[in-house]
Scaffold this motif. Structure first.
Motif, PDB file in Angstrom:
ATOM      1  N   ASP A 403       7.769  85.070   9.090  1.00  0.00           N
ATOM      2  CA  ASP A 403       6.999  85.947   9.982  1.00  0.00           C
ATOM      3  C   ASP A 403       6.331  85.156  11.107  1.00  0.00           C
ATOM      4  O   ASP A 403       5.375  85.629  11.732  1.00  0.00           O
ATOM      5  N   TYR A 404       6.830  83.927  11.314  1.00  0.00           N
ATOM      6  CA  TYR A 404       6.435  83.096  12.468  1.00  0.00           C
ATOM      7  C   TYR A 404       4.993  82.583  12.422  1.00  0.00           C
ATOM      8  O   TYR A 404       4.427  82.238  13.458  1.00  0.00           O
ATOM      9  N   HIS A 405       4.418  82.518  11.241  1.00  0.00           N
ATOM     10  CA  HIS A 405       3.042  82.012  11.119  1.00  0.00           C
ATOM     11  C   HIS A 405       3.077  80.534  10.733  1.00  0.00           C
ATOM     12  O   HIS A 405       2.708  80.139   9.615  1.00  0.00           O
ATOM     13  N   TRP A 406       3.505  79.708  11.692  1.00  0.00           N
ATOM     14  CA  TRP A 406       3.676  78.290  11.397  1.00  0.00           C
ATOM     15  C   TRP A 406       2.344  77.563  11.257  1.00  0.00           C
ATOM     16  O   TRP A 406       2.280  76.487  10.653  1.00  0.00           O
ATOM     17  N   ASP A 407       1.263  78.148  11.789  1.00  0.00           N
ATOM     18  CA  ASP A 407      -0.053  77.546  11.578  1.00  0.00           C
ATOM     19  C   ASP A 407      -0.441  77.590  10.107  1.00  0.00           C
ATOM     20  O   ASP A 407      -1.054  76.658   9.574  1.00  0.00           O
ATOM     21  N   VAL A 408      -0.043  78.681   9.427  1.00  0.00           N
ATOM     22  CA  VAL A 408      -0.307  78.796   7.988  1.00  0.00           C
ATOM     23  C   VAL A 408       0.536  77.768   7.228  1.00  0.00           C
ATOM     24  O   VAL A 408       0.042  77.094   6.306  1.00  0.00           O
ATOM     25  N   VAL A 409       1.794  77.626   7.623  1.00  0.00           N
ATOM     26  CA  VAL A 409       2.676  76.642   6.981  1.00  0.00           C
ATOM     27  C   VAL A 409       2.103  75.236   7.144  1.00  0.00           C
ATOM     28  O   VAL A 409       2.042  74.450   6.183  1.00  0.00           O
ATOM     29  N   LEU A 412      -0.775  74.604   4.842  1.00  0.00           N
ATOM     30  CA  LEU A 412      -0.341  74.363   3.466  1.00  0.00           C
ATOM     31  C   LEU A 412       0.189  72.943   3.299  1.00  0.00           C
ATOM     32  O   LEU A 412      -0.035  72.299   2.266  1.00  0.00           O
ATOM     33  N   LEU A 413       0.861  72.450   4.321  1.00  0.00           N
ATOM     34  CA  LEU A 413       1.386  71.085   4.270  1.00  0.00           C
ATOM     35  C   LEU A 413       0.265  70.050   4.357  1.00  0.00           C
ATOM     36  O   LEU A 413       0.242  69.066   3.601  1.00  0.00           O
ATOM     37  N   VAL A 414      -0.671  70.271   5.256  1.00  0.00           N
ATOM     38  CA  VAL A 414      -1.737  69.289   5.505  1.00  0.00           C
ATOM     39  C   VAL A 414      -2.820  69.332   4.431  1.00  0.00           C
ATOM     40  O   VAL A 414      -3.201  68.296   3.865  1.00  0.00           O
ATOM     41  N   THR A 442       8.588  73.200  15.968  1.00  0.00           N
ATOM     42  CA  THR A 442       8.336  73.202  14.527  1.00  0.00           C
ATOM     43  C   THR A 442       9.331  72.299  13.802  1.00  0.00           C
ATOM     44  O   THR A 442       8.972  71.582  12.865  1.00  0.00           O
ATOM     45  N   VAL A 443      10.580  72.331  14.243  1.00  0.00           N
ATOM     46  CA  VAL A 443      11.599  71.437  13.678  1.00  0.00           C
ATOM     47  C   VAL A 443      11.165  69.984  13.854  1.00  0.00           C
ATOM     48  O   VAL A 443      11.221  69.175  12.909  1.00  0.00           O
ATOM     49  N   LYS A 444      10.703  69.665  15.059  1.00  0.00           N
ATOM     50  CA  LYS A 444      10.238  68.300  15.315  1.00  0.00           C
ATOM     51  C   LYS A 444       9.071  67.941  14.392  1.00  0.00           C
ATOM     52  O   LYS A 444       9.011  66.834  13.843  1.00  0.00           O
ATOM     53  N   MET A 445       8.116  68.889  14.245  1.00  0.00           N
ATOM     54  CA  MET A 445       6.950  68.638  13.401  1.00  0.00           C
ATOM     55  C   MET A 445       7.361  68.396  11.953  1.00  0.00           C
ATOM     56  O   MET A 445       6.888  67.445  11.310  1.00  0.00           O
ATOM     57  N   LEU A 446       8.242  69.243  11.423  1.00  0.00           N
ATOM     58  CA  LEU A 446       8.648  69.126  10.022  1.00  0.00           C
ATOM     59  C   LEU A 446       9.370  67.809   9.753  1.00  0.00           C
ATOM     60  O   LEU A 446       9.175  67.173   8.701  1.00  0.00           O
ATOM     61  N   VAL A 447      10.195  67.384  10.708  1.00  0.00           N
ATOM     62  CA  VAL A 447      10.973  66.153  10.526  1.00  0.00           C
ATOM     63  C   VAL A 447      10.110  64.914  10.769  1.00  0.00           C
ATOM     64  O   VAL A 447      10.069  63.979   9.953  1.00  0.00           O
ATOM     65  N   ASN A 448       9.400  64.900  11.891  1.00  0.00           N
ATOM     66  CA  ASN A 448       8.664  63.702  12.292  1.00  0.00           C
ATOM     67  C   ASN A 448       7.357  63.510  11.539  1.00  0.00           C
ATOM     68  O   ASN A 448       6.967  62.373  11.237  1.00  0.00           O
ATOM     69  N   ASP A 449       6.645  64.608  11.257  1.00  0.00           N
ATOM     70  CA  ASP A 449       5.324  64.484  10.625  1.00  0.00           C
ATOM     71  C   ASP A 449       5.364  64.616   9.115  1.00  0.00           C
ATOM     72  O   ASP A 449       4.480  64.071   8.427  1.00  0.00           O
ATOM     73  N   TYR A 450       6.362  65.348   8.592  1.00  0.00           N
ATOM     74  CA  TYR A 450       6.348  65.616   7.145  1.00  0.00           C
ATOM     75  C   TYR A 450       7.644  65.196   6.450  1.00  0.00           C
ATOM     76  O   TYR A 450       7.857  65.520   5.280  1.00  0.00           O
ATOM     77  N   SER A 451       8.488  64.493   7.182  1.00  0.00           N
ATOM     78  CA  SER A 451       9.712  63.908   6.611  1.00  0.00           C
ATOM     79  C   SER A 451      10.607  64.934   5.924  1.00  0.00           C
ATOM     80  O   SER A 451      11.139  64.696   4.830  1.00  0.00           O
ATOM     81  N   ALA A 452      10.769  66.091   6.544  1.00  0.00           N
ATOM     82  CA  ALA A 452      11.677  67.102   6.004  1.00  0.00           C
ATOM     83  C   ALA A 452      13.093  66.542   5.959  1.00  0.00           C
ATOM     84  O   ALA A 452      13.522  65.823   6.867  1.00  0.00           O
TER      85      ALA A 452
END
Length: 485
Positions: A403-409, A412-414, A442-452
């Motif tokens: 539902d595009y709420h990436w701030d919530v995601v 949860l990660l942080v 968001t793709v960049k954030m997940l890969v670069n910041d959280y090692s997806a």
């Protein structure tokens, strides 16, 4: 302006006559727009009693419909009397007495909507036209129904025209018990509009049935409640009235008066029903919703708090679930009411991880709606399980992402160290979802910041970049494959 320049010249008449031959509806327009001089000339050369057809609009009507539309008395008299649409014997014009045949256009010929001229006169609230048309023969069809089953009386009721309703009932003896295609009689429509005077008149003078139900099972009482006509509601359930309405009757949705009052947030009415009528505060409609759940669904939070007050003698049961398995805490979380969720947890020991029939917890609903602070409170203060999956294998993080709420995601990660590679039932991680939805940042954030894991395979054996490629998301594909040979 047209008639100001009209001099009845032969040239003008020939021009109008030729136009009228090509398009007979021109005469209808001349009548409806009130061009009396032009209409008189056209009527000298063309048949008045015909059914005019507008092929472009797929409409048919008589000249009398147009005369009513003009709202000009001279036009109406010209068509009605001079061209024998009506019976003029009542005012001494015996030579104009109407002779009606089955095939002949007359005062009671309907248009393409099934409406007679008197329907439109009533709709306009034109009592003089109604009187004139009725006295010229329309009274014989005073109860005529259009294609939707509406009589002239229905038209008056829908407009809330009390004086017109009285004229039709008292003078022309219109039948107030006729129902239209929705099953609405006059008493239903009066209740819908909150016209207490007409409601009283029907009860006292005509013994109208206050509990009669329409096609959807709604009584006049329920229709009044649906339309927030609360004074009408109070009048209808008055115990001192000899025709007191039954507040326990349910419509086809299984809803009674207390459901509608709670849904609308009318605290006074709910209190009256509980205190004075012992209405069932926990009654469930066909979807299993109680008045409490309907109030919560509509975010009538003051109503909700009143109904679950432990000191109230008829306190509603907050644990009752509807047919979807949802209880009050699910609605409160979805509605973002942190105060109510806190109250349910602290004072009522509600289950923070309760799952509905789809396996969704209050946390799923809060995440799906993007209620950032609600999500944080449920986890931090009440230990809601953010790894609980619904029947589709989706955790709160997955539904937030969808539902595009990436701030919530991100929260949860942080804040709660969510496993970034946790898959749903399709084997898709957050990175798969971001790639599919074309969220490059968001793709960049997940890969670069959280090692997806960019190589994680879903159940169909696809990596996030392959999912992005299948959706045509080229920039995401480039981001996920850069550096690869």
């Amino acid at each position: 302006m047209i008639e100001e320049n009209w001099d009845n010249s032969e040239l003008q008449m020939d021009a109008i006559d030729q136009i009228c031959h090509k398009n007979p509806f021109i005469m209808y327009y001349a009548c409806s727009d009130g061009f009396e001089l032009i209409l008189q000339e056209l009527l000298n050369h063309h048949e008045a009693k015909q059914l005019f057809e507008n092929r472009e609009l797929d409409e048919k009507a008589t000249l009398l419909h147009a005369a009513v539309q003009s709202k000009k008395e001279n036009i109406l008299k010209l068509v009605l009397c001079d061209h024998q649409f009506g019976d003029c014997t009542y005012h001494g014009a015996s030579n104009n007495k109407m002779e009606t045949y089955e095939f002949e256009v007359d005062i009671n010929t309907p248009d393409s909507r099934g409406a007679l001229p008197i329907h439109y006169a009533v709709s306009d609230g034109n009592t003089d036209f109604v009187k004139m048309i009725a006295e010229h023969g329309a009274i014989k069809c005073i109860n005529a129904q259009d294609r939707h089953g509406n009589t002239p009386l229905h038209y008056a009721a829908k407009n809330g025209d009390v004086e017109m309703m009285k004229q039709l009932i008292y003078i022309y003896l219109a039948d107030q018990q006729i129902a239209n295609e929705d099953g609405h009689t006059l008493i239903h429509l009066a209740a819908t509009r909150g016209i207490v005077e007409v409601e009283q008149m029907l009860e006292d003078g005509y013994a109208a049935d206050v509990n009669t139900q329409d096609n959807d099972g709604n009584t006049p009482l329920l229709l009044a409640a649906k339309n927030r006509e609360w004074e009408m509601v109070k009048k209808l359930i008055d115990k001192d009235s000899k025709y007191s309405a039954d507040y326990k009757i349910a419509n086809e949705d299984g809803q009674t008066l207390i459901h509608l009052a709670a849904e609308a947030g009318n605290m006074e009415m709910v209190q009256i029903l509980i205190d004075d009528y012992a209405a069932d505060v926990n009654a469930q409609d066909n979807d299993g919703n109680t008045p409490l759940l309907l109030a919560a669904f509509n975010r009538e939070w003051e109503m909700v708090k009143m109904m679950i007050d432990k000191d109230y003698k008829y306190s509603a049961d907050f644990k009752i679930a509807n047919e979807d398995g949802q209880t009050l805490i699910h609605f409160a979380a979805k509605g973002g009411n942190m105060e109510l969720v806190q109250m349910l947890m602290d004072d009522y020991a509600a289950d923070v991880n309760a799952q509905d029939n789809d396996g969704n917890t209050p946390l799923h609903f809060a995440a799906s709606e993007g209620h950032y602070e609600m999500v944080k409170m449920l986890i931090a203060d009440h230990r809601a399980n953010f790894y609980t999956a619904n029947i589709y294998g989706q955790t709160p993080a997955h539904v937030a992402a969808m539902d595009y709420h990436w701030d919530v995601v991100k929260m949860l990660l942080v804040d709660f160290s969510l496993d970034v590679n946790n898959p749903d039932e399709n084997g898709q991680t957050l990175l798969h979802l971001a790639a599919e939805l074309n969220y490059l940042e968001t793709v960049k954030m997940l890969v670069n910041d959280y090692s997806a894991d960019i190589n994680y395979l879903d159940n169909r054996g696809r990596t996030p970049s392959e999912v992005a490629a299948s959706c045509g998301n080229i920039e995401v594909v480039d981001e996920l494959t850069k550096g690869k040979v």
